[in-house]
Design a protein around this motif. Structure first.
Motif, PDB file in Angstrom:
ATOM      1  N   UNK A  68      -6.675  13.158  -3.581  1.00  0.00           N
ATOM      2  CA  UNK A  68      -6.373  14.588  -3.517  1.00  0.00           C
ATOM      3  C   UNK A  68      -5.629  14.963  -2.242  1.00  0.00           C
ATOM      4  N   UNK A  69      -6.054  14.413  -1.094  1.00  0.00           N
ATOM      5  CA  UNK A  69      -5.437  14.761   0.181  1.00  0.00           C
ATOM      6  C   UNK A  69      -4.339  13.793   0.606  1.00  0.00           C
ATOM      7  N   UNK A  70      -4.264  12.627  -0.039  1.00  0.00           N
ATOM      8  CA  UNK A  70      -3.277  11.631   0.362  1.00  0.00           C
ATOM      9  C   UNK A  70      -3.627  10.928   1.659  1.00  0.00           C
ATOM     10  N   UNK A  71      -4.931  10.866   1.961  1.00  0.00           N
ATOM     11  CA  UNK A  71      -5.377  10.218   3.192  1.00  0.00           C
ATOM     12  C   UNK A  71      -6.074   8.910   2.853  1.00  0.00           C
ATOM     13  N   UNK A  72      -5.797   7.881   3.672  1.00  0.00           N
ATOM     14  CA  UNK A  72      -6.441   6.575   3.495  1.00  0.00           C
ATOM     15  C   UNK A  72      -6.955   6.100   4.852  1.00  0.00           C
ATOM     16  N   UNK A  73      -8.245   5.790   4.929  1.00  0.00           N
ATOM     17  CA  UNK A  73      -8.872   5.327   6.167  1.00  0.00           C
ATOM     18  C   UNK A  73      -9.297   3.873   6.030  1.00  0.00           C
ATOM     19  N   UNK A  74      -8.866   3.048   6.973  1.00  0.00           N
ATOM     20  CA  UNK A  74      -9.320   1.665   7.072  1.00  0.00           C
ATOM     21  C   UNK A  74     -10.256   1.577   8.268  1.00  0.00           C
ATOM     22  N   UNK A  75     -11.509   1.193   8.034  1.00  0.00           N
ATOM     23  CA  UNK A  75     -12.493   1.071   9.100  1.00  0.00           C
ATOM     24  C   UNK A  75     -12.542  -0.372   9.572  1.00  0.00           C
ATOM     25  N   UNK A 119      -0.100   9.194   1.951  1.00  0.00           N
ATOM     26  CA  UNK A 119       0.272   7.933   1.311  1.00  0.00           C
ATOM     27  C   UNK A 119       0.651   8.166  -0.155  1.00  0.00           C
ATOM     28  N   UNK A 120       1.604   7.386  -0.643  1.00  0.00           N
ATOM     29  CA  UNK A 120       1.965   7.442  -2.061  1.00  0.00           C
ATOM     30  C   UNK A 120       1.943   6.075  -2.734  1.00  0.00           C
ATOM     31  N   UNK A 121       1.751   5.021  -1.936  1.00  0.00           N
ATOM     32  CA  UNK A 121       1.583   3.678  -2.482  1.00  0.00           C
ATOM     33  C   UNK A 121       0.461   3.002  -1.708  1.00  0.00           C
ATOM     34  N   UNK A 122      -0.469   2.408  -2.448  1.00  0.00           N
ATOM     35  CA  UNK A 122      -1.585   1.703  -1.818  1.00  0.00           C
ATOM     36  C   UNK A 122      -1.925   0.468  -2.651  1.00  0.00           C
ATOM     37  N   UNK A 123      -1.849  -0.710  -2.025  1.00  0.00           N
ATOM     38  CA  UNK A 123      -2.196  -1.953  -2.693  1.00  0.00           C
ATOM     39  C   UNK A 123      -3.229  -2.690  -1.850  1.00  0.00           C
ATOM     40  N   UNK A 130      -0.904  -3.313   1.479  1.00  0.00           N
ATOM     41  CA  UNK A 130       0.390  -2.638   1.610  1.00  0.00           C
ATOM     42  C   UNK A 130       0.184  -1.141   1.417  1.00  0.00           C
ATOM     43  N   UNK A 131       0.662  -0.362   2.382  1.00  0.00           N
ATOM     44  CA  UNK A 131       0.523   1.093   2.332  1.00  0.00           C
ATOM     45  C   UNK A 131       1.858   1.731   2.676  1.00  0.00           C
ATOM     46  N   UNK A 132       2.265   2.686   1.863  1.00  0.00           N
ATOM     47  CA  UNK A 132       3.437   3.512   2.172  1.00  0.00           C
ATOM     48  C   UNK A 132       2.946   4.929   2.410  1.00  0.00           C
ATOM     49  N   UNK A 158       9.114  -1.170   6.851  1.00  0.00           N
ATOM     50  CA  UNK A 158      10.172  -0.168   6.692  1.00  0.00           C
ATOM     51  C   UNK A 158       9.680   1.097   7.380  1.00  0.00           C
ATOM     52  N   UNK A 159      10.501   2.133   7.519  1.00  0.00           N
ATOM     53  CA  UNK A 159      10.059   3.328   8.248  1.00  0.00           C
ATOM     54  C   UNK A 159       8.782   3.956   7.717  1.00  0.00           C
ATOM     55  N   UNK A 160       8.456   3.769   6.428  1.00  0.00           N
ATOM     56  CA  UNK A 160       7.245   4.374   5.871  1.00  0.00           C
ATOM     57  C   UNK A 160       6.321   3.355   5.199  1.00  0.00           C
ATOM     58  N   UNK A 161       6.543   2.086   5.418  1.00  0.00           N
ATOM     59  CA  UNK A 161       5.742   1.047   4.760  1.00  0.00           C
ATOM     60  C   UNK A 161       5.065   0.154   5.797  1.00  0.00           C
ATOM     61  N   UNK A 162       3.778  -0.103   5.584  1.00  0.00           N
ATOM     62  CA  UNK A 162       2.969  -0.835   6.550  1.00  0.00           C
ATOM     63  C   UNK A 162       2.142  -1.897   5.826  1.00  0.00           C
ATOM     64  N   UNK A 163       1.878  -3.016   6.533  1.00  0.00           N
ATOM     65  CA  UNK A 163       1.099  -4.092   5.929  1.00  0.00           C
ATOM     66  C   UNK A 163       0.079  -4.635   6.924  1.00  0.00           C
ATOM     67  N   UNK A 164      -1.091  -4.957   6.394  1.00  0.00           N
ATOM     68  CA  UNK A 164      -2.123  -5.686   7.140  1.00  0.00           C
ATOM     69  C   UNK A 164      -2.353  -6.999   6.411  1.00  0.00           C
ATOM     70  N   UNK A 165      -2.071  -8.092   7.084  1.00  0.00           N
ATOM     71  CA  UNK A 165      -2.336  -9.404   6.502  1.00  0.00           C
ATOM     72  C   UNK A 165      -3.723  -9.856   6.937  1.00  0.00           C
ATOM     73  N   UNK A 166      -4.563 -10.182   5.966  1.00  0.00           N
ATOM     74  CA  UNK A 166      -5.904 -10.661   6.257  1.00  0.00           C
ATOM     75  C   UNK A 166      -5.913 -12.180   6.316  1.00  0.00           C
ATOM     76  N   UNK A 167      -6.928 -12.730   6.944  1.00  0.00           N
ATOM     77  CA  UNK A 167      -7.035 -14.179   7.054  1.00  0.00           C
ATOM     78  C   UNK A 167      -7.479 -14.821   5.745  1.00  0.00           C
ATOM     79  N   UNK A 168      -7.693 -14.001   4.718  1.00  0.00           N
ATOM     80  CA  UNK A 168      -7.909 -14.503   3.365  1.00  0.00           C
ATOM     81  C   UNK A 168      -6.585 -14.792   2.662  1.00  0.00           C
ATOM     82  N   UNK A 169      -5.475 -14.344   3.274  1.00  0.00           N
ATOM     83  CA  UNK A 169      -4.166 -14.472   2.647  1.00  0.00           C
ATOM     84  C   UNK A 169      -3.749 -13.224   1.885  1.00  0.00           C
ATOM     85  N   UNK A 170      -4.675 -12.290   1.689  1.00  0.00           N
ATOM     86  CA  UNK A 170      -4.335 -11.026   1.034  1.00  0.00           C
ATOM     87  C   UNK A 170      -3.546 -10.133   1.990  1.00  0.00           C
TER      88      UNK A 170
END
Length: 285
Positions: free
Chosen positions: A21-28, A44-48, A83-85, A68-80
């Motif tokens: 609803x708010x377009x907010x995503x929190x990673x703790x 956010x409009x894309x979340x994987x 991806x967040x835009x 990219x200017x609006x795309x961000x990635x966190x690579x985990x040590x699991x290999x996953x």
């Protein structure tokens, strides 16, 4: 600070919360002695958030990157790769993090760091694991242990501890557990007690009641290697050791009642089999 420079290598990702609803995503994320932080994305409009674990189970962060200017990635040590835009991001300490000092003794915290960067001096007691270099060169790594906001101890990790792609540290009460190379060390800084346990293969992971969200585990700690699982009690004494669980990795998923449930890899990559052990004895449940 650039997104690529966030100090998240080896941080533990504990949760992902998205509000459509708010377009907010929190990673703790838990950052050792730095406490719990929140990486927040607005608009956010894309979340994987895949959980395929091609490199094996892990919640630790390997790297962050802005692709990219609006795309961000966190690579985990699991290999996953998460991806967040999104329109923007912020990173800050969680506001409900409990204080370091209260009516009780200040909480003990510990974190890995380069030996050259660890605190030293007459006010910092040093424990040494492994064989110090005869030439006096720095240790391979160090663990800095704080009581409240003050660094009180350091643990130098020297040669002779073996090799592993994993390392981890936990404080449970006044006991510090250090997993590194092919060893797990149990250090009680207040008493000066140090015990190091060789492992069958590489060190894997440490599991506490907080990690598993399990009151049944109490202040006990589970330690996994390439092929086995060990259990230590609240005083840091080894209670049991179960060998030949796997050949390339042991992961604990949960503790339910008196049962420890997890997965063991017998046919790498990806050949995981479930196991169930008695929490009191380590025998098959």
């Amino acid at each position: 600070m650039r997104f690529d420079d966030l100090p998240l290598h080896d941080a533990t990702l504990s949760s992902v919360h998205a509000c459509h609803e708010t377009g907010r995503c929190d990673l703790t994320l838990r950052l050792g002695i730095s406490g719990t932080h929140v990486l927040r994305f607005e608009g956010f409009n894309v979340l994987s958030v895949p959980r395929q674990e091609p490199w094996g189970p892990s919640c630790a962060v390997n790297a962050t990157r802005q692709v990219s200017p609006r795309a961000y990635e966190l690579e985990l040590q699991s290999g996953d790769v998460i991806h967040i835009e999104a329109r923007s991001w912020t990173f800050q300490k969680r506001c409900d993090e409990p204080p370091l000092v209260s009516g009780h003794p200040a909480q003990m915290r510990a974190a890995f760091m380069a030996a050259e960067a660890a605190s030293g001096g007459p006010h910092v007691a040093t424990f040494v694991l492994g064989k110090p270099s005869p030439s006096g060169s720095p240790a391979r790594a160090a663990v800095e242990v704080c009581r409240g906001a003050e660094t009180r101890w350091r643990i130098d990790l020297c040669d002779g501890l073996g090799e592993s792609g994993f390392q981890d540290v936990r404080c449970v009460g006044d006991v510090v557990y250090v997993g590194y190379g092919q060893q797990v060390a149990v250090v009680s800084p207040m008493t000066g007690r140090v015990a190091s346990y060789p492992l069958a293969g590489y060190f894997g992971h440490l599991f506490t009641a907080e990690d598993l969200d399990s009151k049944a585990l109490g202040r006990s700690v589970l330690v996994s290697s390439a092929s086995e699982l060990l259990c230590f009690d609240a005083a840091g004494e080894r209670v049991w050791r179960t060998t030949d669980l796997a050949i390339d990795g042991v992961i604990v998923h949960r503790v339910v009642g008196d049962a420890v449930e997890g997965s063991a890899e017998w046919d790498p990559p990806g050949g995981w089999r479930p196991f169930r052990l008695n929490l009191q004895s380590g025998k098959p449940a």
